[in-house]
Design a protein around this motif. Structure first.
Motif, PDB file in Angstrom:
ATOM      1  N   MET A 178       0.832  -1.211   0.000  1.00 12.33           N
ATOM      2  CA  MET A 178       0.000   0.000   0.000  1.00 12.33           C
ATOM      3  C   MET A 178       0.866   1.260   0.000  1.00 12.33           C
ATOM      4  O   MET A 178       0.573   2.217  -0.714  1.00 12.33           O
ATOM      5  CB  MET A 178      -0.942  -0.007   1.207  1.00 12.33           C
ATOM      6  N   VAL A 179       1.931   1.269   0.770  1.00 16.80           N
ATOM      7  CA  VAL A 179       2.838   2.421   0.781  1.00 16.80           C
ATOM      8  C   VAL A 179       3.494   2.573  -0.585  1.00 16.80           C
ATOM      9  O   VAL A 179       3.613   3.685  -1.117  1.00 16.80           O
ATOM     10  CB  VAL A 179       3.890   2.278   1.904  1.00 16.80           C
ATOM     11  N   SER A 180       3.896   1.473  -1.178  1.00 17.52           N
ATOM     12  CA  SER A 180       4.516   1.503  -2.499  1.00 17.52           C
ATOM     13  C   SER A 180       3.543   2.028  -3.557  1.00 17.52           C
ATOM     14  O   SER A 180       3.934   2.788  -4.446  1.00 17.52           O
ATOM     15  CB  SER A 180       4.998   0.101  -2.870  1.00 17.52           C
ATOM     16  N   ILE A 181       2.295   1.631  -3.456  1.00 15.46           N
ATOM     17  CA  ILE A 181       1.276   2.112  -4.400  1.00 15.46           C
ATOM     18  C   ILE A 181       1.090   3.615  -4.243  1.00 15.46           C
ATOM     19  O   ILE A 181       1.006   4.350  -5.235  1.00 15.46           O
ATOM     20  CB  ILE A 181      -0.055   1.362  -4.183  1.00 15.46           C
ATOM     21  N   LEU A 182       1.013   4.086  -3.019  1.00 14.90           N
ATOM     22  CA  LEU A 182       0.816   5.515  -2.787  1.00 14.90           C
ATOM     23  C   LEU A 182       1.998   6.348  -3.288  1.00 14.90           C
ATOM     24  O   LEU A 182       1.816   7.477  -3.720  1.00 14.90           O
ATOM     25  CB  LEU A 182       0.579   5.783  -1.303  1.00 14.90           C
ATOM     26  N   ARG A 183       3.202   5.795  -3.241  1.00 14.24           N
ATOM     27  CA  ARG A 183       4.390   6.519  -3.692  1.00 14.24           C
ATOM     28  C   ARG A 183       4.667   6.351  -5.184  1.00 14.24           C
ATOM     29  O   ARG A 183       5.588   6.976  -5.702  1.00 14.24           O
ATOM     30  CB  ARG A 183       5.607   6.044  -2.913  1.00 14.24           C
ATOM     31  N   SER A 184       3.897   5.516  -5.852  1.00  9.00           N
ATOM     32  CA  SER A 184       4.171   5.238  -7.260  1.00  9.00           C
ATOM     33  C   SER A 184       3.779   6.430  -8.130  1.00  9.00           C
ATOM     34  O   SER A 184       3.047   7.325  -7.710  1.00  9.00           O
ATOM     35  CB  SER A 184       3.402   4.000  -7.720  1.00  9.00           C
ATOM     36  N   PHE A 192       1.951   6.229 -10.790  1.00  9.01           N
ATOM     37  CA  PHE A 192       0.746   5.944 -11.553  1.00  9.01           C
ATOM     38  C   PHE A 192      -0.294   7.045 -11.344  1.00  9.01           C
ATOM     39  O   PHE A 192      -0.270   7.758 -10.343  1.00  9.01           O
ATOM     40  CB  PHE A 192       0.147   4.604 -11.124  1.00  9.01           C
ATOM     41  N   ASP A 193      -1.234   7.131 -12.275  1.00  7.96           N
ATOM     42  CA  ASP A 193      -2.294   8.132 -12.105  1.00  7.96           C
ATOM     43  C   ASP A 193      -3.211   7.678 -10.959  1.00  7.96           C
ATOM     44  O   ASP A 193      -3.230   6.500 -10.586  1.00  7.96           O
ATOM     45  CB  ASP A 193      -3.066   8.325 -13.407  1.00  7.96           C
ATOM     46  N   PRO A 194      -3.960   8.587 -10.371  1.00  7.53           N
ATOM     47  CA  PRO A 194      -4.761   8.264  -9.174  1.00  7.53           C
ATOM     48  C   PRO A 194      -5.766   7.131  -9.375  1.00  7.53           C
ATOM     49  O   PRO A 194      -5.989   6.340  -8.461  1.00  7.53           O
ATOM     50  CB  PRO A 194      -5.480   9.573  -8.859  1.00  7.53           C
ATOM     51  N   ARG A 195      -6.368   7.026 -10.556  1.00  5.53           N
ATOM     52  CA  ARG A 195      -7.336   5.941 -10.780  1.00  5.53           C
ATOM     53  C   ARG A 195      -6.655   4.584 -10.748  1.00  5.53           C
ATOM     54  O   ARG A 195      -7.175   3.631 -10.180  1.00  5.53           O
ATOM     55  CB  ARG A 195      -8.072   6.131 -12.095  1.00  5.53           C
ATOM     56  N   ALA A 196      -5.476   4.489 -11.360  1.00  4.85           N
ATOM     57  CA  ALA A 196      -4.736   3.223 -11.355  1.00  4.85           C
ATOM     58  C   ALA A 196      -4.296   2.864  -9.937  1.00  4.85           C
ATOM     59  O   ALA A 196      -4.355   1.696  -9.534  1.00  4.85           O
ATOM     60  CB  ALA A 196      -3.529   3.308 -12.282  1.00  4.85           C
TER      61      ALA A 196
END
Length: 73
Positions: free
Chosen positions: A31-37, A39-43
């Motif tokens: 989850m932390v990795s996703i938030l820091r990625s 990618f655009d917000p929808r992805a």
């Protein structure tokens, strides 16, 4: 046959607790990795939902997918 000590947990309790803790850590890390990625917000939202619904499998998919090269669109 020796009597079991009620204070000490059984080995399988310790193993299952370790598996649960490892899964929780993996999910939080994803989850932390996703938030820091980047990618655009929808992805990111879709990935967060996948990781929350399928904690271990979703996190493993995320860590695999983020390492794939992305083509510029």
């Amino acid at each position: 046959m020796p009597a079991e000590n009620p204070i000490l947990p059984a080995t399988y309790d310790i193993v299952w607790s370790g598996i649960v803790v490892a899964g929780l850590i993996l999910t939080i890390w994803a989850m932390v990795s996703i938030l820091r990625s980047g990618f655009d917000p929808r992805a990111r939202l879709v990935w967060a939902i996948i990781v929350l619904l399928l904690p271990v499998v979703g996190a493993a998919l995320w860590f695999y997918y983020r390492t794939l090269p992305r083509c510029a669109a």
